[in-house]
Design an enzyme around this catalytic site. Structure first.
Site, PDB file in Angstrom:
ATOM      1  N   LYS A  86       0.821  -1.206   0.000  1.00 36.57           N
ATOM      2  CA  LYS A  86       0.000   0.000   0.000  1.00 36.57           C
ATOM      3  C   LYS A  86       0.860   1.263   0.000  1.00 36.57           C
ATOM      4  O   LYS A  86       0.472   2.294  -0.549  1.00 36.57           O
ATOM      5  CB  LYS A  86      -0.910  -0.011   1.239  1.00 36.57           C
ATOM      6  CG  LYS A  86      -1.933   1.121   1.292  1.00 36.57           C
ATOM      7  CD  LYS A  86      -2.869   0.909   2.475  1.00 36.57           C
ATOM      8  CE  LYS A  86      -3.889   2.014   2.628  1.00 36.57           C
ATOM      9  NZ  LYS A  86      -4.791   1.768   3.765  1.00 36.57           N
ATOM     10  N   GLU A 185     -10.817   6.468   5.056  1.00 39.65           N
ATOM     11  CA  GLU A 185     -10.830   5.591   6.233  1.00 39.65           C
ATOM     12  C   GLU A 185     -11.422   6.272   7.478  1.00 39.65           C
ATOM     13  O   GLU A 185     -12.269   5.687   8.150  1.00 39.65           O
ATOM     14  CB  GLU A 185      -9.407   5.078   6.518  1.00 39.65           C
ATOM     15  CG  GLU A 185      -8.960   4.049   5.488  1.00 39.65           C
ATOM     16  CD  GLU A 185      -7.452   3.806   5.463  1.00 39.65           C
ATOM     17  OE1 GLU A 185      -6.751   4.292   6.375  1.00 39.65           O
ATOM     18  OE2 GLU A 185      -6.974   3.135   4.527  1.00 39.65           O
ATOM     19  N   ASP A 207      -5.800   6.819  14.296  1.00 40.59           N
ATOM     20  CA  ASP A 207      -5.616   5.507  13.662  1.00 40.59           C
ATOM     21  C   ASP A 207      -4.160   5.074  13.762  1.00 40.59           C
ATOM     22  O   ASP A 207      -3.303   5.568  13.027  1.00 40.59           O
ATOM     23  CB  ASP A 207      -6.072   5.593  12.193  1.00 40.59           C
ATOM     24  CG  ASP A 207      -5.961   4.256  11.454  1.00 40.59           C
ATOM     25  OD1 ASP A 207      -5.354   3.305  12.006  1.00 40.59           O
ATOM     26  OD2 ASP A 207      -6.461   4.171  10.321  1.00 40.59           O
TER      27      ASP A 207
HETATM   28  P1  ADP Z   1      -3.207  -1.463   9.176  1.00 42.20           P
HETATM   29  O1  ADP Z   1      -4.286  -0.444   9.232  1.00 42.20           O
HETATM   30  O2  ADP Z   1      -1.839  -0.862   9.119  1.00 42.20           O
HETATM   31  O3  ADP Z   1      -3.422  -2.499   8.154  1.00 42.20           O
HETATM   32  P2  ADP Z   1      -4.216  -2.733  11.630  1.00 42.20           P
HETATM   33  O4  ADP Z   1      -5.183  -1.714  12.036  1.00 42.20           O
HETATM   34  O5  ADP Z   1      -4.742  -4.060  11.247  1.00 42.20           O
HETATM   35  O6  ADP Z   1      -3.158  -2.218  10.584  1.00 42.20           O
HETATM   36  O7  ADP Z   1      -3.208  -2.912  12.860  1.00 42.20           O
HETATM   37  C1  ADP Z   1      -2.203  -3.864  12.857  1.00 42.20           C
HETATM   38  C2  ADP Z   1      -1.384  -3.684  14.113  1.00 42.20           C
HETATM   39  O8  ADP Z   1      -2.222  -3.843  15.244  1.00 42.20           O
HETATM   40  C3  ADP Z   1      -0.275  -4.701  14.244  1.00 42.20           C
HETATM   41  O9  ADP Z   1       0.914  -4.060  14.597  1.00 42.20           O
HETATM   42  C4  ADP Z   1      -0.769  -5.608  15.364  1.00 42.20           C
HETATM   43  O10 ADP Z   1       0.272  -6.190  16.085  1.00 42.20           O
HETATM   44  C5  ADP Z   1      -1.544  -4.639  16.202  1.00 42.20           C
HETATM   45  N1  ADP Z   1      -2.474  -5.329  17.073  1.00 42.20           N
HETATM   46  C6  ADP Z   1      -3.451  -6.191  16.726  1.00 42.20           C
HETATM   47  N2  ADP Z   1      -4.081  -6.660  17.818  1.00 42.20           N
HETATM   48  C7  ADP Z   1      -3.482  -6.091  18.888  1.00 42.20           C
HETATM   49  C8  ADP Z   1      -3.661  -6.171  20.298  1.00 42.20           C
HETATM   50  N3  ADP Z   1      -4.586  -6.971  20.823  1.00 42.20           N
HETATM   51  N4  ADP Z   1      -2.855  -5.439  21.073  1.00 42.20           N
HETATM   52  C9  ADP Z   1      -1.923  -4.642  20.549  1.00 42.20           C
HETATM   53  N5  ADP Z   1      -1.700  -4.511  19.229  1.00 42.20           N
HETATM   54  C10 ADP Z   1      -2.461  -5.226  18.409  1.00 42.20           C
HETATM   55 MG    MG Z   2      -5.951   0.529   8.885  1.00 43.03          MG
END
Ligand code: ADP
Ligand code: MG
Length: 629
Positions: A86, A185, A207
């Protein structure tokens, strides 16, 4: 004005027939698909029950790429295992240098205009990688929902520019997915919380994802979201939290350096599991050992973890201050703060952000699902499943869109603040006898004169059948789609000739410039109006001049004596002189005098043409002419 506005067909928007529509969060780290089923929006899990798909694609020579969890474990060929594509969407070769991606992948920048990842299956652009992810989500959705999708709402960061948005659309097209619209978003997150149902508010969307941090400030008013400001850090996210734990663990286990990709990956994976556990627990038992005899056993308490985290969280608060400053909004005016992104599950993040904005942050919807859920709600509306809903997310045209007409004036076709999508048509006609082409100049702005507006595009309609001035009917249609893309088309009805142009009216326009253009139009409104009526009078005068000149040329000698001709010529001269002045009334009088002086001539011409027709045999034609003069 005789030259325009003969008909206005009004708005049109084709209704959708089918109803399966989804929302897709195409994330840097994770991607999700969600849909509204039995009235409520939820994430659609894949066959194995996973609610999110890692945004990872693994390419193998000559084979269908592996996507998501299947791709993730492929550390053996890290170069062909593409993550974070991305970041490259809509970017050129020059953007790769010093980027995160450049440290992890090899690029082919010569094979085409788009930079491509070098993989075992050949060069792959970011669009290819995103298409593979979207295709997987589409399949998951179609399996779960049991039918073909009519389309999807795909989310993009608010700061994505036209090229990045277009790349996202291209990826969807490649995946065979019809994009109902792209949605910001932060706006999707606000929709998921139903904040668009409030009458108004200022909403902060915080975010923190896997590798990026975005803060957006939205203004909501009567169902219309406006992005007031965005800021963030493109190299700050959950990965950095993982790295903090990795560093801590390396110190504890006496590891100086990590050898090799797979060792790095496994300690990172372990660190991530500790981090995630600490989102719900007060303390986690750590038990680490590696192939080189390093080992450590013990506890990591939430308290200790929090102290590591403080500086990282502090880094996110700086952009928070910045958006408030940019939008000129104080904290007290922020009516809601929404937590988005997996990393906002970390309790200290929530606390610190809540402290900063001096209010309880919204967390009741899963922060890593909230964007997909908002997109699903929007998709459901756009697919036509909620005909009574006024929850259509409305964006508006910030400035009026119009066409240049005779005299350097602007005819507004879509006024500013019109909600989009919109289609609006107007009929125009030719100005000169025998005119076979028409130049169309699309402009944007509030001022009356073209020179004071912003030029968006020019195109030409050719092949108009030769007719007397004012006889041809040219239908000009302005359409702005839900993403703000403007298409202007011109159609000559009789011959069916068409021409069109696509433009992005927002391209290269900052909020500041929009504001300046609006302010100028208000400051100059009175003067502009006077200039406009003067200019309209000039156009009318030249139309009369044009008509008389062509009549004189055709048969002036036949119908006018020398003295009569001289009188007409003199009045023509008078009109020309008056047109150079600024006196509207004087032009009007001169035109009137000219029409008076040439009245006799016009009458003789008409009689002559009637005689000519009578001498032929087309009696029916004459009858009908007399009946319908
Ligand atoms: P993106 O928008 O960049 O695709 P996400 O919103 O899916 O990312 O976030 C991914 C991040 O969130 C990763 O670094 C993951 O380790 C973290 N993450 C997911 N679940 C948890 C949690 N329970 N506690 C802390 N961090 C988390
Ligand atoms: Mg995201």
């Amino acid at each position: 004005m005789a030259l325009l506005q003969i008909a206005e067909p009004g708005q049109s928007q084709a209704p959708h027939q089918h109803r399966l529509a989804v929302g897709i969060d195409l994330g840097t780290t994770n991607s999700l698909v969600a849909a509204v089923r039995s009235g409520s929006a939820d994430v659609l899990p894949d066959e194995s029950g996973n609610r999110s798909l890692p945004s990872v694609v693994h390419y193998q020579s000559g084979e269908v790429p592996l996507v998501g969890h299947e791709a993730e474990s492929n550390v053996s060929d890290a170069l062909s295992t593409i993550r974070s594509a991305k970041r490259l969407m809509g970017k050129g070769a020059s953007d790769i240098q010093d980027s995160w991606l450049n440290k992890h992948y090899q690029f082919d920048v010569d094979s085409g205009s788009l930079p491509a990842f070098v993989t075992a299956d050949g060069p792959k652009s970011a669009i290819d990688v995103s298409a593979a992810i979207l295709k997987t989500l589409k399949e998951t959705a179609e399996q779960t929902l049991g039918g073909d999708l009519v389309g999807a709402v795909v989310t993009v960061p608010a700061y994505f520019d036209d090229a990045q948005r277009q790349a996202t659309k291209d990826a969807a097209a490649l995946a065979g997915l019809s994009v109902l619209r792209l949605l910001n978003e932060p706006t999707a997150a606000a929709v998921a919380y139903g904040l668009d149902n409030d009458s108004e508010g200022t909403i902060a969307i915080y975010d923190l994802g896997g590798g990026t941090f975005d803060i957006s400030l939205l203004k909501m008013q009567q169902g219309i979201f406006e992005v007031l400001a965005t800021a963030g850090d493109t190299s700050l996210g959950g990965d950095d939290i993982d790295n903090l734990i990795v560093d801590w663990l390396m110190k504890k286990a006496d590891i100086d350096a990590l050898s090799g990709e797979s060792e790095q990956a496994s300690i990172k994976e372990y660190a991530k599991s500790i981090k995630e556990a600490l989102s719900t627990e007060e303390s986690v038992t750590v038990d680490w050992s590696d192939a080189h005899g390093h080992a450590w056993k013990g506890e990591l308490s939430l308290e200790e973890f929090n102290s590591m985290l403080e500086p990282l969280i502090a880094r996110t608060l700086k952009p928070c201050r910045q958006v408030l400053r940019d939008a000129n909004v104080d904290k007290e005016s922020v009516t809601a703060v929404v937590m988005v992104g997996g990393s906002t599950r970390v309790p200290l993040v929530r606390n610190k952000v809540g402290e900063f904005f001096e209010q309880t942050v919204l967390t009741s919807i899963n922060p890593d699902e909230v964007v997909a859920i908002g997109a699903a709600i929007q998709a459901d509306v756009l697919a036509g499943n909620k005909p009574d809903s006024d929850l259509l997310l409305l964006d508006v045209t910030p400035l009026s869109l119009g066409l240049e007409i005779m005299g350097g004036m602007v005819e507004k076709v879509i006024p500013r603040n019109t909600t989009i999508p919109i289609a609006r048509g107007q009929e125009f006609t030719t100005y000169k006898d025998g005119q076979t082409a028409m130049a169309l100049h699309v402009v944007q702005g509030e001022r009356e004169m073209v020179d004071d507006c912003r030029s968006l595009a020019r195109f030409e309609l050719k092949g108009i059948p030769e007719r007397v001035a004012g006889a041809a009917r040219i239908q000009v249609l302005f359409q702005v789609d839900a993403d703000g893309l403007l298409t202007v088309s011109a159609l000559e009805r009789e011959s069916g000739v068409v021409a069109s142009v696509d433009v992005k009216p927002s391209y290269g326009l900052s909020d500041g410039e929009i504001e300046r253009m609006l302010r100028e139009s208000m400051d100059n409104a009175g003067e502009d109006m006077q200039r406009r009526v003067l200019q309209e009078q000039r156009v009318e005068a030249s139309r009369v001049l044009e008509a008389i000149a062509s009549a004189l040329e055709a048969d002036g000698d036949e119908h006018l004596s020398a003295e009569e001709r001289e009188l007409v010529d003199q009045q023509i001269q008078n009109v020309k002189v008056s047109m150079e002045g600024e006196d509207r009334a004087a032009i009007k009088t001169a035109v009137h005098d000219l029409e008076h002086a040439s009245a006799e001539f016009v009458e003789r011409r008409m009689n002559a043409s009637v005689r000519k027709m009578m001498s032929g045999k087309e009696i029916d034609a004459i009858d009908s002419t007399l009946e319908n003069p």
